[in-house]
Design a protein around this motif. Sequence first.
Motif, PDB file in Angstrom:
ATOM      1  N   LEU A  11       0.837  -1.205   0.000  1.00 27.32           N
ATOM      2  CA  LEU A  11       0.000   0.000   0.000  1.00 27.32           C
ATOM      3  C   LEU A  11       0.870   1.253   0.000  1.00 27.32           C
ATOM      4  O   LEU A  11       0.568   2.234  -0.688  1.00 27.32           O
ATOM      5  CB  LEU A  11      -0.917  -0.013   1.223  1.00 27.32           C
ATOM      6  CG  LEU A  11      -1.842   1.207   1.376  1.00 27.32           C
ATOM      7  CD1 LEU A  11      -2.788   1.301   0.184  1.00 27.32           C
ATOM      8  CD2 LEU A  11      -2.619   1.125   2.683  1.00 27.32           C
ATOM      9  N   THR A  12       1.971   1.224   0.757  1.00 25.89           N
ATOM     10  CA  THR A  12       2.865   2.382   0.788  1.00 25.89           C
ATOM     11  C   THR A  12       3.480   2.634  -0.576  1.00 25.89           C
ATOM     12  O   THR A  12       3.505   3.777  -1.059  1.00 25.89           O
ATOM     13  CB  THR A  12       3.982   2.143   1.819  1.00 25.89           C
ATOM     14  OG1 THR A  12       3.402   1.919   3.113  1.00 25.89           O
ATOM     15  CG2 THR A  12       4.903   3.346   1.904  1.00 25.89           C
ATOM     16  N   TYR A  13       3.979   1.558  -1.217  1.00 27.65           N
ATOM     17  CA  TYR A  13       4.540   1.716  -2.558  1.00 27.65           C
ATOM     18  C   TYR A  13       3.479   2.215  -3.534  1.00 27.65           C
ATOM     19  O   TYR A  13       3.757   3.093  -4.371  1.00 27.65           O
ATOM     20  CB  TYR A  13       5.119   0.391  -3.050  1.00 27.65           C
ATOM     21  CG  TYR A  13       6.321  -0.089  -2.305  1.00 27.65           C
ATOM     22  CD1 TYR A  13       7.289   0.803  -1.851  1.00 27.65           C
ATOM     23  CD2 TYR A  13       6.522  -1.448  -2.030  1.00 27.65           C
ATOM     24  CE1 TYR A  13       8.408   0.365  -1.169  1.00 27.65           C
ATOM     25  CE2 TYR A  13       7.642  -1.885  -1.347  1.00 27.65           C
ATOM     26  CZ  TYR A  13       8.575  -0.983  -0.912  1.00 27.65           C
ATOM     27  OH  TYR A  13       9.675  -1.410  -0.231  1.00 27.65           O
ATOM     28  N   ALA A  14       2.265   1.671  -3.441  1.00 29.03           N
ATOM     29  CA  ALA A  14       1.200   2.071  -4.362  1.00 29.03           C
ATOM     30  C   ALA A  14       0.850   3.547  -4.188  1.00 29.03           C
ATOM     31  O   ALA A  14       0.681   4.284  -5.172  1.00 29.03           O
ATOM     32  CB  ALA A  14      -0.033   1.200  -4.136  1.00 29.03           C
ATOM     33  N   LEU A  15       0.716   3.980  -2.938  1.00 30.29           N
ATOM     34  CA  LEU A  15       0.410   5.397  -2.695  1.00 30.29           C
ATOM     35  C   LEU A  15       1.535   6.293  -3.197  1.00 30.29           C
ATOM     36  O   LEU A  15       1.288   7.352  -3.783  1.00 30.29           O
ATOM     37  CB  LEU A  15       0.180   5.619  -1.201  1.00 30.29           C
ATOM     38  CG  LEU A  15      -1.097   5.008  -0.615  1.00 30.29           C
ATOM     39  CD1 LEU A  15      -1.158   5.248   0.885  1.00 30.29           C
ATOM     40  CD2 LEU A  15      -2.327   5.592  -1.287  1.00 30.29           C
ATOM     41  N   LEU A  16       2.775   5.879  -2.965  1.00 32.90           N
ATOM     42  CA  LEU A  16       3.912   6.677  -3.427  1.00 32.90           C
ATOM     43  C   LEU A  16       3.916   6.776  -4.952  1.00 32.90           C
ATOM     44  O   LEU A  16       4.117   7.870  -5.516  1.00 32.90           O
ATOM     45  CB  LEU A  16       5.212   6.049  -2.929  1.00 32.90           C
ATOM     46  CG  LEU A  16       6.517   6.772  -3.299  1.00 32.90           C
ATOM     47  CD1 LEU A  16       6.522   8.171  -2.736  1.00 32.90           C
ATOM     48  CD2 LEU A  16       7.717   5.990  -2.802  1.00 32.90           C
ATOM     49  N   ILE A  17       3.691   5.652  -5.614  1.00 32.63           N
ATOM     50  CA  ILE A  17       3.656   5.663  -7.079  1.00 32.63           C
ATOM     51  C   ILE A  17       2.494   6.516  -7.574  1.00 32.63           C
ATOM     52  O   ILE A  17       2.628   7.304  -8.529  1.00 32.63           O
ATOM     53  CB  ILE A  17       3.550   4.226  -7.612  1.00 32.63           C
ATOM     54  CG1 ILE A  17       4.822   3.443  -7.265  1.00 32.63           C
ATOM     55  CG2 ILE A  17       3.314   4.217  -9.106  1.00 32.63           C
ATOM     56  CD1 ILE A  17       4.689   1.958  -7.478  1.00 32.63           C
ATOM     57  N   GLY A  18       1.324   6.380  -6.933  1.00 31.80           N
ATOM     58  CA  GLY A  18       0.170   7.178  -7.331  1.00 31.80           C
ATOM     59  C   GLY A  18       0.413   8.670  -7.171  1.00 31.80           C
ATOM     60  O   GLY A  18       0.044   9.470  -8.042  1.00 31.80           O
ATOM     61  N   VAL A  19       1.049   9.056  -6.063  1.00 34.42           N
ATOM     62  CA  VAL A  19       1.343  10.477  -5.842  1.00 34.42           C
ATOM     63  C   VAL A  19       2.304  11.000  -6.904  1.00 34.42           C
ATOM     64  O   VAL A  19       2.131  12.099  -7.450  1.00 34.42           O
ATOM     65  CB  VAL A  19       1.925  10.682  -4.424  1.00 34.42           C
ATOM     66  CG1 VAL A  19       2.485  12.087  -4.265  1.00 34.42           C
ATOM     67  CG2 VAL A  19       0.856  10.436  -3.379  1.00 34.42           C
ATOM     68  N   VAL A  20       3.335  10.203  -7.220  1.00 39.28           N
ATOM     69  CA  VAL A  20       4.307  10.625  -8.241  1.00 39.28           C
ATOM     70  C   VAL A  20       3.626  10.790  -9.596  1.00 39.28           C
ATOM     71  O   VAL A  20       3.826  11.805 -10.291  1.00 39.28           O
ATOM     72  CB  VAL A  20       5.463   9.605  -8.326  1.00 39.28           C
ATOM     73  CG1 VAL A  20       6.348   9.914  -9.521  1.00 39.28           C
ATOM     74  CG2 VAL A  20       6.284   9.639  -7.047  1.00 39.28           C
ATOM     75  N   LEU A  21       2.797   9.821  -9.970  1.00 43.73           N
ATOM     76  CA  LEU A  21       2.099   9.928 -11.260  1.00 43.73           C
ATOM     77  C   LEU A  21       1.132  11.095 -11.274  1.00 43.73           C
ATOM     78  O   LEU A  21       0.987  11.785 -12.291  1.00 43.73           O
ATOM     79  CB  LEU A  21       1.362   8.622 -11.558  1.00 43.73           C
ATOM     80  CG  LEU A  21       2.237   7.413 -11.910  1.00 43.73           C
ATOM     81  CD1 LEU A  21       1.374   6.179 -12.130  1.00 43.73           C
ATOM     82  CD2 LEU A  21       3.071   7.693 -13.154  1.00 43.73           C
ATOM     83  N   PHE A  22       0.469  11.360 -10.141  1.00 37.48           N
ATOM     84  CA  PHE A  22      -0.459  12.498 -10.072  1.00 37.48           C
ATOM     85  C   PHE A  22       0.283  13.821 -10.239  1.00 37.48           C
ATOM     86  O   PHE A  22      -0.170  14.713 -10.966  1.00 37.48           O
ATOM     87  CB  PHE A  22      -1.207  12.462  -8.734  1.00 37.48           C
ATOM     88  CG  PHE A  22      -2.084  13.665  -8.521  1.00 37.48           C
ATOM     89  CD1 PHE A  22      -3.310  13.759  -9.162  1.00 37.48           C
ATOM     90  CD2 PHE A  22      -1.682  14.695  -7.682  1.00 37.48           C
ATOM     91  CE1 PHE A  22      -4.119  14.878  -8.968  1.00 37.48           C
ATOM     92  CE2 PHE A  22      -2.487  15.809  -7.488  1.00 37.48           C
ATOM     93  CZ  PHE A  22      -3.713  15.898  -8.135  1.00 37.48           C
ATOM     94  N   VAL A  23       1.431  13.930  -9.569  1.00 39.00           N
ATOM     95  CA  VAL A  23       2.209  15.167  -9.689  1.00 39.00           C
ATOM     96  C   VAL A  23       2.714  15.356 -11.114  1.00 39.00           C
ATOM     97  O   VAL A  23       2.630  16.460 -11.680  1.00 39.00           O
ATOM     98  CB  VAL A  23       3.383  15.139  -8.692  1.00 39.00           C
ATOM     99  CG1 VAL A  23       4.319  16.319  -8.929  1.00 39.00           C
ATOM    100  CG2 VAL A  23       2.869  15.186  -7.251  1.00 39.00           C
ATOM    101  N   VAL A  24       3.233  14.279 -11.705  1.00 40.13           N
ATOM    102  CA  VAL A  24       3.721  14.382 -13.083  1.00 40.13           C
ATOM    103  C   VAL A  24       2.576  14.717 -14.030  1.00 40.13           C
ATOM    104  O   VAL A  24       2.715  15.574 -14.925  1.00 40.13           O
ATOM    105  CB  VAL A  24       4.413  13.075 -13.495  1.00 40.13           C
ATOM    106  CG1 VAL A  24       4.766  13.092 -14.978  1.00 40.13           C
ATOM    107  CG2 VAL A  24       5.670  12.860 -12.668  1.00 40.13           C
ATOM    108  N   GLY A  25       1.416  14.053 -13.867  1.00 44.88           N
ATOM    109  CA  GLY A  25       0.266  14.338 -14.724  1.00 44.88           C
ATOM    110  C   GLY A  25      -0.221  15.758 -14.565  1.00 44.88           C
ATOM    111  O   GLY A  25      -0.549  16.433 -15.558  1.00 44.88           O
ATOM    112  N   SER A  26      -0.276  16.252 -13.322  1.00 43.73           N
ATOM    113  CA  SER A  26      -0.697  17.636 -13.089  1.00 43.73           C
ATOM    114  C   SER A  26       0.265  18.617 -13.745  1.00 43.73           C
ATOM    115  O   SER A  26      -0.158  19.629 -14.340  1.00 43.73           O
ATOM    116  CB  SER A  26      -0.788  17.909 -11.588  1.00 43.73           C
ATOM    117  OG  SER A  26      -1.727  17.043 -10.978  1.00 43.73           O
ATOM    118  N   ALA A  27       1.561  18.308 -13.644  1.00 37.80           N
ATOM    119  CA  ALA A  27       2.551  19.189 -14.277  1.00 37.80           C
ATOM    120  C   ALA A  27       2.366  19.219 -15.794  1.00 37.80           C
ATOM    121  O   ALA A  27       2.487  20.283 -16.431  1.00 37.80           O
ATOM    122  CB  ALA A  27       3.963  18.729 -13.917  1.00 37.80           C
ATOM    123  N   LEU A  28       2.039  18.057 -16.391  1.00 35.79           N
ATOM    124  CA  LEU A  28       1.804  18.024 -17.834  1.00 35.79           C
ATOM    125  C   LEU A  28       0.559  18.820 -18.217  1.00 35.79           C
ATOM    126  O   LEU A  28       0.559  19.542 -19.220  1.00 35.79           O
ATOM    127  CB  LEU A  28       1.663  16.569 -18.296  1.00 35.79           C
ATOM    128  CG  LEU A  28       2.946  15.738 -18.313  1.00 35.79           C
ATOM    129  CD1 LEU A  28       2.639  14.290 -18.669  1.00 35.79           C
ATOM    130  CD2 LEU A  28       3.953  16.318 -19.309  1.00 35.79           C
TER     131      LEU A  28
END
Length: 472
Positions: A11-28
């Motif tokens: 769950l920790t890895y999944a949340l971390l990956i989700g946060v990273v993808l969300f930040v990258v997607g928001s930046a795009l």
Amino acid sequence: MFASLRSRLWLTYALLIGVVLFVVGSALVVYFLNNPLVERQAATRLRLVVNSLNNQRFLQGFDGDVEQVVTRISENFDVRISVFRGDGLLVADSQTDGEALNINLAEFPFNADAPPVLRTRDSSGQLWLYTAAPVLDRFFVLVATPRPRASLASILTDDLFVPLIQAGALALLLSLVLAFLISRWVAAPLQRMAEAVGNVATGYYGPIEPQGPREVRHLANAFNDMTTRVQASQQSQRDFVANVSHELKTPLTSIQGFAQAILDGTADSPETQQQSASVIHDEAGRMHRLVVDLLDLARLDAGTADLARAPLDLAALLDGVARKLAPQSQQASIDLQADIPALPSFIGDGDRLAQVFTNLVDNAIKYTPAGGQVLLRAKQQNGNVQVSIADNGPGISKEELSRIFERFYQIDKSRSGNGHSVGLGLAIAQQIVHAHGGHITAHSEKGRGSVFVITLPVARPDDVTMAIRRVD
């Protein structure tokens, strides 16, 4: 649901990956909403319009068709065109009903080769891009357009954004699978360790194979060391109970037998009664000594032994031990030698240390054959006092040498029933030496004798002062 370590890691890895993808997607998304490429295209269009108007020389005659020309060109290029005279008077505007632009042409940096594109806001706050150029040295043409902004809908349907979303989804899926494998790799050794701990509770002390990350391997090694020590401790306790039971059983049997002889009249003569009483007395004394030794060991182990620390003349103490055991050595035809020079001041319990040295010298005399020699020697070395007791007796094997300080362990099993030794002397001696901050070691070879070495720390001036105050 997420009670296990593996699920929490995942769950920790999944949340971390989700946060990273969300930040990258928001930046795009922000990048596409504020796409500088669109703004550069608009600026290029403005420059093209200015150059086109300048080349047409449409103001040269300044007739009534200027408004129509400006409007037509404005519609064709989707821009706003305003024409000003040199004194700043507005001549024509393609959007007469539009918001007024806050522009001061007197401060505009005109450049005939590449007119700059600047930004301004109208009265409603709309951001505009604009540029200007002089025409016929009497007029100024201002070309402006609202700053283009891409809509969120257009971004979501963009040919580039859709593949990025697909790639992000694929990366998320692969990352979750990888996170599951990593969490399993980390948690698996810990789960095996948890199973091993559960097995310890049932009495099984199987070792754990160190696997996984370095910290987990260290934990597994520490667990294996702990189980080894627990097994050794339990075995020591079992041996202790068995040895105490054995040592108590012999005198109790003698006491019970001779007491019964007195009670039932078997010992009917004064001589047999005297003999029975003497045996009962000796065996009771043996039990008393055993109990005292066990109490001493318990107090020394717990650190609660009452040590009467005081300034001590260690040389005189060792000399006294040698004189006290001299008759015993002479009777056994043993040459007892003492090499004791002047020694520095020492803080300790004289009675306890005398017990240690007496026990070691007494053992050396007992195990040295007639005609042998026992040497008691002392010296100062590296800030410590080193006392050694050497003999030329039969020696001790390597297997037995590693166990001589164990409780109830006896090298000569035939001496266990002589009523004097129960195998606690060396264990007590070791604890007394440790209580004085020193250590005791044994060196021996079969057939070449043995050497016991006691190392004690030399007293410091503040130790002497404290000991004198306690005595006072």
